[in-house]
Design a protein around this motif. Structure first.
Motif, short mmCIF file in Angstrom:
data_model
loop_
_atom_site.label_atom_id
_atom_site.label_comp_id
_atom_site.label_asym_id
_atom_site.label_seq_id
_atom_site.Cartn_x
_atom_site.Cartn_y
_atom_site.Cartn_z
N ALA A 264 0.83 -1.20 0.00
CA ALA A 264 0.00 0.00 0.00
C ALA A 264 0.86 1.25 0.00
CB ALA A 264 -0.92 -0.01 1.21
N ARG A 265 1.95 1.23 0.78
CA ARG A 265 2.82 2.39 0.82
C ARG A 265 3.49 2.64 -0.54
NH1 ARG A 265 5.29 0.76 6.73
NH2 ARG A 265 3.66 1.73 7.98
N ASP A 266 3.80 1.53 -1.26
CA ASP A 266 4.40 1.68 -2.58
C ASP A 266 3.43 2.31 -3.57
OD1 ASP A 266 6.69 0.52 -1.61
OD2 ASP A 266 6.16 -1.51 -2.29
N LEU A 267 2.14 2.18 -3.30
CA LEU A 267 1.13 2.73 -4.21
C LEU A 267 0.70 4.14 -3.82
CD1 LEU A 267 -1.16 -0.41 -4.54
CD2 LEU A 267 0.39 0.49 -6.28
N LYS A 268 1.45 4.78 -2.90
CA LYS A 268 1.03 6.07 -2.38
C LYS A 268 0.85 7.11 -3.47
CE LYS A 268 1.95 9.27 1.38
NZ LYS A 268 2.76 9.56 2.55
N SER A 269 1.65 7.03 -4.52
CA SER A 269 1.57 8.02 -5.59
C SER A 269 0.24 7.95 -6.32
CB SER A 269 2.72 7.81 -6.58
OG SER A 269 2.67 6.50 -7.13
N ASN A 270 -0.45 6.79 -6.24
CA ASN A 270 -1.73 6.66 -6.92
C ASN A 270 -2.83 7.44 -6.22
OD1 ASN A 270 -0.59 4.96 -8.82
ND2 ASN A 270 -1.05 3.11 -7.64
N SER A 271 -2.73 7.55 -4.89
CA SER A 271 -3.69 8.32 -4.08
C SER A 271 -5.12 7.86 -4.25
CB SER A 271 -3.58 9.83 -4.43
OG SER A 271 -2.28 10.30 -4.18
N HIS A 272 -5.30 6.56 -4.43
CA HIS A 272 -6.64 6.00 -4.51
C HIS A 272 -6.96 5.32 -3.18
CE1 HIS A 272 -5.95 6.54 -8.86
NE2 HIS A 272 -7.28 6.64 -8.91
N TYR A 273 -8.03 5.76 -2.53
CA TYR A 273 -8.37 5.28 -1.20
C TYR A 273 -9.78 4.68 -1.20
CZ TYR A 273 -4.50 8.41 -0.04
OH TYR A 273 -3.29 9.05 0.02
N VAL B 242 -6.72 7.94 9.29
CA VAL B 242 -5.86 8.05 8.12
C VAL B 242 -6.47 7.23 6.98
CG1 VAL B 242 -4.34 6.05 8.51
CG2 VAL B 242 -3.44 8.09 7.40
N LEU B 243 -6.34 7.72 5.76
CA LEU B 243 -6.90 7.05 4.60
C LEU B 243 -6.11 5.78 4.28
CD1 LEU B 243 -7.52 10.24 2.45
CD2 LEU B 243 -9.30 8.77 3.42
N ILE B 244 -6.82 4.74 3.87
CA ILE B 244 -6.22 3.45 3.54
C ILE B 244 -6.33 3.23 2.03
CG2 ILE B 244 -6.25 0.96 3.95
CD1 ILE B 244 -5.55 2.60 6.42
N PHE B 245 -5.22 2.84 1.40
CA PHE B 245 -5.18 2.68 -0.04
C PHE B 245 -6.11 1.58 -0.52
CE2 PHE B 245 -1.04 4.41 1.13
CZ PHE B 245 -1.01 5.54 0.33
N ALA B 246 -6.69 1.78 -1.68
CA ALA B 246 -7.58 0.78 -2.28
C ALA B 246 -6.75 -0.46 -2.63
CB ALA B 246 -8.23 1.35 -3.54
N GLN B 247 -7.19 -1.62 -2.14
CA GLN B 247 -6.47 -2.86 -2.39
C GLN B 247 -7.41 -4.03 -2.16
OE1 GLN B 247 -3.47 -3.30 0.96
NE2 GLN B 247 -4.29 -1.27 1.37
N HIS C 248 -2.94 -9.66 5.16
CA HIS C 248 -3.57 -8.81 6.17
C HIS C 248 -3.25 -7.35 5.90
CE1 HIS C 248 0.45 -9.54 7.94
NE2 HIS C 248 0.30 -8.39 8.55
N ILE C 249 -4.12 -6.48 6.37
CA ILE C 249 -3.99 -5.04 6.18
C ILE C 249 -3.97 -4.37 7.53
CG2 ILE C 249 -4.96 -2.98 5.10
CD1 ILE C 249 -6.49 -4.82 3.18
N ARG C 250 -3.01 -3.50 7.76
CA ARG C 250 -2.94 -2.73 8.99
C ARG C 250 -2.76 -1.26 8.64
NH1 ARG C 250 -2.39 -6.58 13.00
NH2 ARG C 250 -2.32 -4.95 14.58
N CYS C 251 -3.18 -0.40 9.56
CA CYS C 251 -3.05 1.03 9.33
C CYS C 251 -1.57 1.42 9.31
CB CYS C 251 -3.77 1.79 10.43
SG CYS C 251 -3.50 3.59 10.38
N PRO C 252 -1.11 2.18 8.31
CA PRO C 252 0.30 2.57 8.24
C PRO C 252 0.70 3.59 9.29
CG PRO C 252 -0.93 3.63 6.48
CD PRO C 252 -1.88 2.68 7.15
N ARG C 253 -0.27 4.26 9.93
CA ARG C 253 0.07 5.28 10.92
C ARG C 253 0.01 4.74 12.36
NH1 ARG C 253 -2.38 11.39 11.56
NH2 ARG C 253 -4.40 10.37 11.86
N CYS C 254 -1.08 4.07 12.72
CA CYS C 254 -1.22 3.63 14.11
C CYS C 254 -1.17 2.12 14.26
CB CYS C 254 -2.52 4.16 14.70
SG CYS C 254 -4.03 3.36 14.04
N ASP C 255 -1.00 1.39 13.16
CA ASP C 255 -0.87 -0.07 13.16
C ASP C 255 -2.16 -0.77 13.61
OD1 ASP C 255 0.83 -2.24 12.49
OD2 ASP C 255 1.11 -2.69 14.61
N HIS C 256 -3.28 -0.11 13.44
CA HIS C 256 -4.57 -0.72 13.79
C HIS C 256 -4.92 -1.82 12.79
CE1 HIS C 256 -8.70 -1.25 14.94
NE2 HIS C 256 -9.18 -0.72 13.84
#
Length: 427
Positions: free
Chosen positions: A9-18, A27-32, A39-47
């Protein structure tokens, strides 16, 4: 082998699709699209956002069926038996509830019935139904309502807490009599393990996508949080909605920018908890009758007695669960509610960890209530020895419930609102 989708998800940050946002920091989570084993976790708070097992459909079906069989087995046979001076008494799982009713503690009986029977069976039936629908390729009925029920009921599923309560009660009893385990006890142990496994395998985020399709995707190159993008997260289904919406476009549930009156509810519930905590510790929580002589004991009195009897591990467990945890939880929730309103320089990462710990440990204070119910149902030999629940049990159960509701009423996104512009806390 599991894959860490957060890095992708972090690698796709330039796409800015959430497609969704973190329910704890906004915090916004990338479309995936999540696949089996990811598994998916929040990149800011690890939720935790989503975690899918290797067998996302068959796995929950197998464990829920097995857990239901073990649950009904635990209700069908003797649970424990108690022998003293040639007299024997036995109990079934359901007698813990019936005993409380016979002593006039209807509220506690209802609490045990809901948290140990109704909600666990309901959870397993819903899990089995939803995953069977996926296996058969059918649409299902009232799927959204079921997913919402599961989300709201998860904190109140206390079969694991009850099992620990049984073990604590056994240590108390073994010093005065012989105890034998019935078939239902072993069935309940297996049920608890299978139930926990089913909860781990259940992924509501993935199920919403399977039944209702992927969340709406937004292209937001200049936003980091849903609030900055003028969007609101639906906590029930994970859909992002425009702020002007009063209901979610996806599940039709009520939505708001932040939990309504979050801090006011927290303070009101904490104040009520403090008031009730006084009788919970002053009044007897249990009354033991030995040869006609009654000996009421408070929570602290029971801890002291166990320590004097050299049952150090049990004394520590009861002291931590029934004394330390409620006080620590009330202080922690008070600090969180105070800090988001009056403190500007706190570390949000530490605050969110404190919130998660507080939310997790609160239910374990119910151990003492379960211990009283078990002992009252098990130890009852007329003229020799008997245990009766005390009035403090009701007050203490109310304290546990109110602190749990206070934790669920607190909106953790408030922790991050003051720090959203600080570079050290933004993903």
């Amino acid at each position: 082998m599991s894959k860490e989708t957060t890095n992708e998800a972090r690698d796709l940050k330039s796409n800015s699709h959430y497609s969704t946002a973190c329910g704890e920091c906004d915090v916004l989570i990338f479309a995936q699209t999540i696949e089996a084993g990811e598994h998916i976790r929040c990149p800011r708070c690890d939720h935790h956002i989503s975690a899918l097992g290797d067998e996302p459909v068959q796995g929950p079906i197998a464990t829920s069926i097995a857990a239901l069989f073990m649950m009904f087995a635990s209700l069908s046979f003797p649970y424990l038996s108690f022998s003293a001076s040639g007299n024997t008494a036995s109990m079934t799982f359901s007698e813990t509830i019936r005993t409380l009713l016979s002593f006039g503690y209807d509220q506690l009986a209802l609490l045990l019935f809901i948290t140990l029977v109704v909600l666990p069976i309901g959870f397993l039936v819903i899990v089995l139904y939803l995953h069977t629908c996926l296996l058969l390729g059918v649409k299902g009925v009232a799927v959204g309502m079921m997913l919402k029920i599961v989300r709201e009921s998860k904190p109140w599923l206390m079969v694991d807490v009850f099992l620990i309560g049984v073990l604590v009660a056994l240590v108390k009893v073994m010093g005065m009599a012989d105890v034998e385990f019935g078939l239902s006890f072993w069935a309940f142990c297996l049920f608890t393990g299978l139930f926990i496994k089913t909860m781990i395998l259940f992924d509501s985020h993935w199920l919403w996508h399977q039944f209702y399709g992927e969340c709406r995707i937004y292209h937001l190159p200049n936003a980091q949080t849903a609030d900055e993008a003028d969007l609101v997260l639906c906590h029930k289904c994970g859909q992002l909605n425009p702020k002007e919406n009063a209901r979610c476009d996806r599940c039709l549930g009520d939505i708001s920018v932040r939990f309504k009156d979050s801090l006011q509810r927290v303070w009101a519930l904490l104040f009520a908890s403090v008031v009730l905590y006084i009788p919970a510790n002053v009044l007897p929580i249990m009354d033991t009758s030995l040869l006609g002589v009654r000996d009421p004991s408070t929570i602290l009195g029971g801890v002291v007695l166990l320590w004097q009897l050299e049952s150090y591990p049990v004394a520590i467990v009861i002291f931590v669960a029934s004394v330390c945890v409620p006080i620590a939880k009330m202080l922690a929730m008070a600090w969180l509610a105070y800090s988001v309103h009056y403190v500007d320089d706190y570390n949000p990462h530490k605050q969110i960890k404190l919130y998660r710990i507080t939310e997790f440990i609160g239910r374990w204070s119910m151990i003492d209530v379960f211990v009283v119910a078990i002992l009252a149902a098990l130890i009852h030999i007329d003229g020799l020895v008997a245990v009766y629940p005390g009035p403090a049990a009701v007050s203490f159960a109310a304290v546990v419930i109110m602190t749990m509701v206070a934790a669920s009423s607190f909106d953790p996104r408030l922790i991050w609102d003051k720090t959203s512009n600080r570079k050290d806390v933004v993903a």
